[in-house]
Each structure stands twice: as C-alpha cells, then as structure tokens.
Design an enzyme around this catalytic site. Structure first.
Site, mmCIF file in Angstrom:
data_model
loop_
_atom_site.group_PDB
_atom_site.id
_atom_site.type_symbol
_atom_site.label_atom_id
_atom_site.label_comp_id
_atom_site.label_asym_id
_atom_site.label_seq_id
_atom_site.Cartn_x
_atom_site.Cartn_y
_atom_site.Cartn_z
ATOM 1 N N ASP A 192 -2.713 -18.169 2.251
ATOM 2 C CA ASP A 192 -3.902 -18.836 1.698
ATOM 3 C C ASP A 192 -4.416 -19.893 2.675
ATOM 4 O O ASP A 192 -5.622 -20.023 2.902
ATOM 5 C CB ASP A 192 -3.629 -19.429 0.299
ATOM 6 C CG ASP A 192 -2.243 -20.049 0.173
ATOM 7 O OD1 ASP A 192 -1.422 -19.882 1.100
ATOM 8 O OD2 ASP A 192 -1.970 -20.707 -0.842
ATOM 9 N N ASP A 222 -4.767 -6.767 6.347
ATOM 10 C CA ASP A 222 -5.983 -6.042 5.986
ATOM 11 C C ASP A 222 -7.106 -7.046 5.700
ATOM 12 O O ASP A 222 -8.222 -6.950 6.222
ATOM 13 C CB ASP A 222 -5.674 -5.195 4.734
ATOM 14 C CG ASP A 222 -6.788 -4.244 4.374
ATOM 15 O OD1 ASP A 222 -7.714 -4.084 5.188
ATOM 16 O OD2 ASP A 222 -6.731 -3.656 3.282
ATOM 17 N N LYS A 251 3.821 -15.429 2.502
ATOM 18 C CA LYS A 251 3.682 -16.189 1.256
ATOM 19 C C LYS A 251 5.107 -16.522 0.812
ATOM 20 O O LYS A 251 5.565 -16.147 -0.286
ATOM 21 C CB LYS A 251 2.913 -15.329 0.226
ATOM 22 C CG LYS A 251 2.498 -16.054 -1.034
ATOM 23 C CD LYS A 251 1.385 -17.061 -0.837
ATOM 24 C CE LYS A 251 1.090 -17.787 -2.130
ATOM 25 N NZ LYS A 251 0.251 -18.989 -1.934
ATOM 26 N N ASP A 272 -10.293 -8.501 8.535
ATOM 27 C CA ASP A 272 -11.720 -8.385 8.227
ATOM 28 C C ASP A 272 -12.397 -9.755 8.258
ATOM 29 O O ASP A 272 -13.522 -9.886 8.739
ATOM 30 C CB ASP A 272 -11.936 -7.741 6.851
ATOM 31 C CG ASP A 272 -12.106 -6.234 6.971
ATOM 32 O OD1 ASP A 272 -11.678 -5.685 8.004
ATOM 33 O OD2 ASP A 272 -12.669 -5.618 6.046
ATOM 34 N N TYR A 297 0.815 -1.215 0.000
ATOM 35 C CA TYR A 297 0.000 0.000 0.000
ATOM 36 C C TYR A 297 0.852 1.269 0.000
ATOM 37 O O TYR A 297 0.340 2.360 -0.235
ATOM 38 C CB TYR A 297 -0.947 0.025 1.218
ATOM 39 C CG TYR A 297 -1.962 -1.100 1.250
ATOM 40 C CD1 TYR A 297 -2.138 -1.947 0.157
ATOM 41 C CD2 TYR A 297 -2.742 -1.337 2.375
ATOM 42 C CE1 TYR A 297 -3.049 -2.986 0.200
ATOM 43 C CE2 TYR A 297 -3.670 -2.378 2.419
ATOM 44 C CZ TYR A 297 -3.805 -3.203 1.324
ATOM 45 O OH TYR A 297 -4.714 -4.232 1.371
#
Ligand code: NAD
Length: 360
Positions: free
Chosen positions: A227, A251, A195, A255, A146
């Site tokens: 994942d 992020d 990852k 959620d 980001y």
C-alpha cells in the site's frame, strides 16, 4: 558473438515494429562486430492462419533452441477478427500463455522510464518528475493468487467464493535471485514489496529475499508494504531502482508505474526463466486500429531488444548504445503520433527505426 534469436513478428502492428527493432539490432551487430541468426516463428493469429492453432509444439521446440526470442504482439480485434470465433484454447492469446508455460518464464520485467524529453506526457507534477526516473518492476508471473485453488459454492446457504494464495520458498528464491542479478547491473537497489504485516506468504517472501540478499552485498535491500509502494510510486518515483514483488502486487504496481511514464508505445518488457533465456516484447498489444498505417511507435520493441542484449547476452555496452540512440532521437524532437506534442516533428514507424539505427 553469434546471437541466435527467435523472432515472432505476430499480428497487427507486430511485423512493423519488429522489423524496426531488427534493423536497429543489425546496426548494433555491424558496429560492435556480432552476427545475428534469426529464426522466424509463428504465433497468435499468424499461426492460426497457417496451422489452425496459435502455437505449435514445433514452434515451441524451435523457440527453445534459440538464446532469446524477440516478439511483436499478437491478437486482433475481438469484435471483427475470425480468430475470436474459435474456442478460447485456439485463440491468439492462448499461444502466449502456452509459450510462457513451456519456457517456464516465471519472471516478468517491466521498466518504467520517464525520459526528460517526454515529461509532458507524465500526469505527475513537474517538481516530482524533474530529471526523469528509471525503475524496473520484477513481477513473479507463475505463482500466487492467480494460480491458486479457487471455488464458488454455498456455505450454510450463503454463496461464497474462495481464492487461495500460496508461495513456496523455491518460487520466491528463484525470482529474488533474478531481481538481485538485475539490480547488480543497474543502480544496485532492490525494493522488495509485500504485505508482511498481514500475509504469511509475504512473511516467507521477506525471509527468503533477505537470505538471497546476503549473497549480493553490493546491492542494497529495502522492504516496503504494497500500500505504501502504491503511494510512493506517485509521490517519489525517483527513489526506485528494482521493485521485486509477487504476482498480483506486481500486476497492479506495474500498470501504475507504466501509466506515469506516458505512452504505451514506449514500454518494453521481458519474461525470463532461470537461464539466460528471455522473451522480449513491448507491453502494448497488436493495436489493430493502427495496423498497416506505418504510424505505430517502434520504441517499446527497440527498448525490449536492448533488454535482450543486456539480460540474455550480457552485452551491456550495446544495450546502452541502443538506449542512448533512442534518447538522442527524442532529443532531436522526432516523435511518432502517440507521443507527439506541439513544436515537435511527427514521423512514421520506419523513419523512427531509421533514425535510431543511424544513431547507433
Ligand atoms: P493495444 O495495446 O493493442 O492498444 C491500445 C491503444 O494503444 C490503441 O489505441 C493503440 O493504437 C495504442 N497503441 C498500442 N501500441 C502502440 C504503439 N506501439 N504505437 C502507437 N500506439 C499504440 O490494446 P488493445 O486494443 O486492448 O488490444 C488489441 C489486441 O492486442 C487484442 O487482441 C489483445 O488481446 C492483444 N494484446 C496482445 C498483447 C501481447 O501480445 N502481449 C498484450 C496486450 C494486448
């Protein structure tokens, strides 16, 4: 202990829910022999109305002089509020970005707790959630994808967009240390999510996290690919204590984790820097649709205040007392409208604050 606390009541339901959190904190101070010094700070729409900007430099300086800041939420209805006719840099949310940057709040901490009493609100099967679960997601907040360089342009006549993902070892080390510090105060397990089978940043992440883990022999470290973590959160959420991860993965996962707990009105959060300083706020927004009606759920703000006691002031006993008081009131069957279910007693914001304070 003297607790020097900045208070940003904010907009919408902010003043209502922060007032209840302060009421509970005052009761904690009375019972456990502390004193609270509150400094009221303006941010968001409330600051625009007075100063024309969402956060002044004076307010930043006043916040820095506090040991921690307790915040409601900021912002209004983007469709109707005059704040949203201002240029983007003068709108309420710009205040939030500025304070995070000025105070170097690089670590975001979001607990996802399923109280046994609220398991009806959880979309997972009962056999998965039996006994509830209790985890925190520690997300890096100021680096990664980001904040990387980005561009969109034509390459050989083809419109192409590019975002870049960069982490250096220092950025990883400082959040990993915060993650292990927090795990040491909890069930002593860190699940570092990356990852590493694909990304260089993840391979560096893994190496630095392992190096930090060596300084915390009492904390167990496991690595998990992002994942797989997304699957495990809905398959077996009880396995997690502290999930430590980079900005974008955090992020998404935070959620997902919060969704499985039920109402937004229950979700606390904290943003921390390298010192004991933190900004503590509910995860939800200012809920302009219910502002002023006395029906907002103050529990997320009260639980954020408990995190403040635990992480900024090391008052673990007091934080435990606040969390136990919340659980007790829920056990009694008292509910604000957002967590209401059949057979329970519906109460308003103020009454919820009173009952929790009385249970301290
Ligand atoms: P929101 O979280 O304010 O509201 C979403 C829904 O959840 C609404 O129906 C609301 O009534 C409900 N809700 C939220 N908190 C609740 C509580 N404590 N008790 C009961 N119900 C609750 O999200 P939104 O409507 O998308 O945003 C409203 C404003 O809040 C916007 O201006 C947005 O920018 C701002 N916002 C601020 C923050 C922050 O201050 N950190 C975070 C998110 C959104």
């Amino acid at each position: 202990m003297n607790l020097n606390i900045g208070v940003i009541k904010g907009d919408g339901i902010g003043p209502e829910i922060v007032t209840e959190a302060m009421k509970v904190l005052d009761k904690v101070a009375e019972v456990y022999g502390h004193t609270c010094k509150y400094t009221q700070l303006l941010m968001g729409g409330a600051s625009i109305d007075v100063h024309g900007v969402p956060l002044t430099d004076e307010t930043v300086a006043a916040a820095k002089a506090c040991d921690a800041v307790l915040m409601g939420s900021i912002g209004g209805d983007a469709g109707t509020s005059p704040w949203y006719r201002l240029e983007p840099s003068k709108r309420p949310e710009a205040g939030l970005l500025k304070i995070r940057k000025e105070l170097n709040l690089f670590a975001n901490l979001r607990p996802a707790v399923l109280y046994d009493e609220l398991k009806g609100a959880c979309p997972l099967k009962e056999e998965i959630t039996e006994g509830g679960f209790d985890m925190v997601i520690m997300r890096e907040l100021t680096g990664g994808l980001y904040f990387g360089e980005r561009s969109t342009g034509e390459i050989n006549g083809v419109l192409t967009a590019r975002d870049s993902l960069t982490y250096n070892e220092n950025e990883i080390r400082r959040i990993a240390k915060r993650g292990f510090d927090i795990a040491a105060k909890r069930r002593k397990k860190v699940t570092s999510v990356d990852k590493a089978n694909v990304l260089d940043t993840s391979r560096l992440w893994r190496n630095v996290v392992e190096e930090v883990a060596a300084g915390y022999p009492e904390v167990t470290l496991e690595h998990m690919l992002v994942d797989n973590c997304a699957m495990q959160l809905v398959k077996d959420p009880k396995q997690f204590d502290v999930i430590l991860t980079e900005n974008m993965f955090g992020d998404i996962l935070s959620d997902e984790a919060s969704m499985v707990t039920g109402s937004i009105g229950m979700l606390a959060s904290a943003s921390l820097n390298e010192t004991k300083f933190g900004l503590y706020e509910p995860s939800g927004g200012s809920a302009p649709d219910i502002a002023g009606k006395g029906i907002a759920n103050p529990i997320a703000t009260i639980l954020s205040m408990a995190m403040m006691l635990r992480y900024s002031f090391d008052l673990d006993k007091e934080a435990d007392a606040v969390e136990a008081a919340v659980a007790k009131v829920l056990e009694k069957g008292c509910r604000t409208i957002d967590i209401m279910s059949e057979g329970k007693t519906q109460i308003g914001t103020e009454e919820m604050g009173n009952l929790i304070a009385e249970s301290i």
